[in-house]
Design a protein around this motif. Structure first.
Motif: not given
Length: 140
Positions: A100-116
């Motif tokens: 696991v890289i990070r849990p998803i709680r909001t759409q921002n969690d998805v968007e901010s992890t995409y570039a990485t």
């Protein structure tokens, strides 16, 4: 999931209910059922595939995969995706295991992890492929 959300909304709307919507729990993450897929070859024996899902123009789902060709077949050897309530990495030899890289709680969690995630595969695909071919596990 939608029934659970609808019941919570109805309860909140009833007399004596709360005016504030309950905070969604991790198990309520609901990415879209369809997405766009992009594939680009980085060498004769390796390609990167991206599956992207958007809702209302915002990124809500992604999967980034590294596939390698061997004996005329393409094998998925590495993937970062955001299903099952987290952004996580699957790596050969057992693609069912994940870190696991990070849990998803909001759409921002998805968007901010995409570039990485994109950066990781685009800068390390040769290392990942080489390790897969010689049997050395990938370490993030």
């Amino acid at each position: 999931m939608q029934a659970k959300r609808a019941a919570a909304r109805q309860q909140a709307a009833e007399p004596g209910g709360h005016a504030v919507w309950p905070i969604p729990v991790e198990s309520e993450w609901d990415p879209p059922p369809s997405s766009d897929t992009y594939v680009y070859h980085v060498s004769a024996t390796a390609r990167i595939s991206e599956r992207i899902g958007r809702r209302d123009g915002r990124l809500v789902y992604f999967a980034i995969m590294l596939d390698c060709e061997t004996n005329g077949e393409w094998k998925n050897i590495w993937r970062i995706d955001c299903s099952d309530d987290s952004v996580h990495r699957h790596v050969y030899p057992n693609m069912k295991d994940r870190s696991v890289i990070r849990p998803i709680r909001t759409q921002n969690d998805v968007e901010s992890t995409y570039a990485t995630a994109i950066d990781e595969v685009e800068t390390r695909w040769q290392e990942i492929e080489s390790g897969w071919r010689d049997g050395t596990p990938y370490r993030a």
